[in-house]
Design a protein around this motif. Structure first.
Motif, mmCIF file in Angstrom:
data_model
loop_
_atom_site.group_PDB
_atom_site.id
_atom_site.type_symbol
_atom_site.label_atom_id
_atom_site.label_comp_id
_atom_site.label_asym_id
_atom_site.label_seq_id
_atom_site.Cartn_x
_atom_site.Cartn_y
_atom_site.Cartn_z
ATOM 1 N N LEU A 38 -1.487 -28.905 2.678
ATOM 2 C CA LEU A 38 -1.672 -27.491 2.351
ATOM 3 C C LEU A 38 -2.901 -26.919 3.046
ATOM 4 N N VAL A 39 -3.952 -27.720 3.158
ATOM 5 C CA VAL A 39 -5.136 -27.272 3.890
ATOM 6 C C VAL A 39 -4.762 -26.982 5.338
ATOM 7 N N GLY A 40 -3.968 -27.867 5.935
ATOM 8 C CA GLY A 40 -3.531 -27.646 7.309
ATOM 9 C C GLY A 40 -2.714 -26.374 7.457
ATOM 10 N N VAL A 72 -10.458 -22.663 -0.267
ATOM 11 C CA VAL A 72 -11.588 -23.004 -1.130
ATOM 12 C C VAL A 72 -11.137 -23.926 -2.263
ATOM 13 N N ALA A 73 -10.052 -23.553 -2.928
ATOM 14 C CA ALA A 73 -9.533 -24.362 -4.030
ATOM 15 C C ALA A 73 -8.995 -25.699 -3.532
ATOM 16 N N LEU A 74 -8.297 -25.673 -2.403
ATOM 17 C CA LEU A 74 -7.687 -26.900 -1.895
ATOM 18 C C LEU A 74 -8.735 -27.912 -1.441
ATOM 19 N N ARG A 75 -9.791 -27.453 -0.818
ATOM 20 C CA ARG A 75 -10.823 -28.400 -0.386
ATOM 21 C C ARG A 75 -11.532 -29.015 -1.598
ATOM 22 N N GLY A 106 -4.640 -23.554 -5.379
ATOM 23 C CA GLY A 106 -4.593 -23.391 -3.937
ATOM 24 C C GLY A 106 -3.181 -23.201 -3.423
ATOM 25 N N ALA A 107 -2.231 -23.955 -3.975
ATOM 26 C CA ALA A 107 -0.836 -23.820 -3.544
ATOM 27 C C ALA A 107 -0.293 -22.426 -3.856
#
Length: 565
Positions: free
Chosen positions: A453-455, A429-432, A415-416
């Motif tokens: 990172l989601v934010g 998608v990956a981060l959640r 995700g990063a």
């Protein structure tokens, strides 16, 4: 030592040549203390008895066990050496060989390989005239298998460990069976056959829990099993066995051996679960206990754990000192030290250190722990291809080991990287998925880092309300934990309004673009931002890719056209 006859089975194992178990005085008190696992009392009484009249071989072995468990390694080695001499003089070659084996085992553990080789040679010589296969033949296969592991020949090592295990079964030696199963399990995990390996590790632990092996062997298997769990980030299993080890240690007054490992493992789990103050106390106690026992490897591990706690709390001076202490005790201070340098703004030092240690590490479990830090630092220096490759490798390792923590780390990394590449939708998608796994593992710090990172991903997609909620949730966790560096970085991100037309550029890339648009060269930009020229070059390359331009002039025009200046 282990396998030589633990006190609860002392009479059955030592009928014949040794002194009468019913004797009075210090010898009887020493034997009784050993049966109660009161190791300090056992060592004191047996030592006094030995001064009055030299102990028989079996009692010397028990004295060696007590000394070992009290952390008195030199006393342990001396008692074992005398025990093998007594057994050899009486013609009991098997017991002499067993004592020689355990002498070698302890010498290997502290790095005295030449001496260990000599004792192994003597052990083998003791058995030359033994026509019938005995348990000691199996014990002497273990160092052979270790050598095969060192050369990377897992097939041969597994076969040798299995052979030792079978000898243990045929000779009814529970300790040899437990050791053989355990080391087979460790080898399978190292080979990447995690499910098979963990099953054997758990099977070996059955003998430990059932009290079928001596305390030194039990403690060694406990700690090695927990170490295997930590290697593959199997935190659920690690916690279960760590709690069992804590209980086991607590039942033995005066125990020194293994109690430090117990504290280190507890500290790691406490840090993961967010109990940082308690973790710091445990790690400090562990380092002090190991240092007294002159256990270099374990002391280094305890110092490294202290450093990690200081780093995430923003206590950089204390962290640096602890990393240096870990290094002095022989513990590689990476990746923690590289992450410390990154937090201190010493980006070039962080990059050099993490590239070096990743390049020289081939062990997959160890690489998995390095890759997460490697990706974070590569993203900071703008080397997206390196970060992308490392994220792919981490995902492959996580798929093979299939533990929740490794899957979470792999999703976090993916995700990063996607977010840095400007693909916020795929990144979310990956981060959640990573956040859900960290939350299930009750790892608040890691979960909060993902929520940042989601934010930022929500912000990149224009959903400022969702971004604010995610960042606020992360802020609360960091404040509660005392995670100063992450809290400061979050506050900087939260105050910054989204930049229209930035096309996924990171904050550093925006800085570089603005300086580039003023006509500055890469070298001049590097000087202004205190970066290496190669780092600026990477940032410029990333800017061209994200903006879809091929020249500095086009990038400058884009910056002015989209009001990025």
């Amino acid at each position: 030592m282990p396998g030589s006859g633990y006190a609860t089975r002392y009479g059955a194992r030592h009928r014949g040549g040794d002194q009468d178990l019913g004797g009075d005085g210090e010898l009887a008190r020493g034997r009784e203390a050993a049966r109660r696992r009161a190791w300090a009392d056992a060592h004191s009484a047996l030592s006094l008895a030995d001064r009055s009249s030299p102990l028989a071989g079996g009692d010397l072995e028990q004295l060696a066990i007590a000394a070992y468990l009290l952390g008195r390694i030199e006393d342990c080695l001396g008692a074992l050496q005398r025990a093998q001499e007594v057994h050899a003089a009486s013609g009991d070659r098997r017991r002499a060989a067993r004592c020689a084996f355990w002498l070698a085992f302890h010498l290997i553990d502290r790095g005295d390989l030449a001496q260990a080789s000599g004792w192994l040679a003597r052990a083998n010589r003791f058995l030359e005239q033994e026509e019938q296969e005995c348990a000691e033949h199996g014990y002497l296969l273990l160092p052979v298998a270790f050598q095969q592991l060192d050369t990377g020949d897992y097939t041969a090592a597994l076969a040798t460990f299995a052979q030792a295990t079978e000898i243990g079964r045929h000779t009814d030696d529970a300790e040899l069976v437990a050791l053989g199963l355990h080391f087979q399990g460790r080898a399978l995990v190292w080979e990447g056959r995690v499910r098979e390996g963990m099953e054997l590790l758990d099977e070996a632990m059955v003998a430990v829990v059932a009290d079928e092996v001596s305390p030194p062997t039990a403690g060694a298997i406990y700690c090695s099993t927990i170490e295997a769990c930590h290697e593959i980030s199997d935190w659920h299993r690690a916690q279960e066995w760590t709690e069992a080890l804590t209980t086991w240690c607590g039942k033995q007054p005066g125990l020194v051996a293994f109690t430090g490992q117990c504290l280190v493992h507890r500290a790691e789990l406490m840090q993961l679960r967010g109990a940082w103050a308690e973790a710091a106390v445990e790690a400090k106690q562990a380092s002090e206990r190991f240092a007294r026992a002159a256990d270099q490897s374990a002391t280094g591990a305890a110092c490294y754990q202290q450093a990690e706690i200081h780093r995430v709390q923003g206590e950089f001076t204390a962290a640096e000192d602890a990393y240096q202490q870990a290094s002095r005790w022989g513990r590689e201070p990476q990746p923690g030290l590289a992450l410390l340098r990154l937090a201190q703004g010493q980006v070039d030092a962080a990059e050099s250190a993490i590239r070096r240690v990743v390049a020289e590490t081939t062990d997959r479990p160890r690489r998995a722990k390095l890759l997460a830090a490697h990706i974070e630092i590569m993203l900071a220096v703008g080397d997206l291809p390196a970060a992308r490759d490392a994220a792919g490798e981490l995902a492959e390792i996580a798929g093979g080991y299939n533990t929740p923590a490794l899957r979470a780390a792999a999703d976090h990394a993916r995700g990063a990287v996607l977010l840095a590449e400007g693909d916020a939708g795929a990144a979310l998608v990956a981060l959640r998925a990573a956040w859900q796994l960290w939350r299930e593992l009750q790892a608040p710090y890691e979960a909060a880092r993902v929520r940042v990172l989601v934010g930022l991903g929500c912000r990149a997609l224009g959903d400022e309300e969702a971004a604010a909620m995610e960042l606020d949730a992360a802020r609360g966790v960091f404040a509660q934990l005392g995670a100063g560096p992450e809290l400061a970085r979050l506050e900087t991100s939260a105050r910054r309004a989204p930049v229209s037309g930035a096309r996924g550029l990171t904050d550093r890339e925006l800085q570089v673009l603005r300086l580039l648009a003023t006509g500055k060269t890469n070298h001049a930009i590097a000087t202004d931002l205190v970066l290496a020229d190669k780092t600026v070059h990477r940032h410029v390359s990333n800017i061209f890719t994200k903006l879809g331009v091929s020249s500095r002039a086009a990038a400058t025009a884009y910056a002015y056209q989209h009001k990025l200046m």
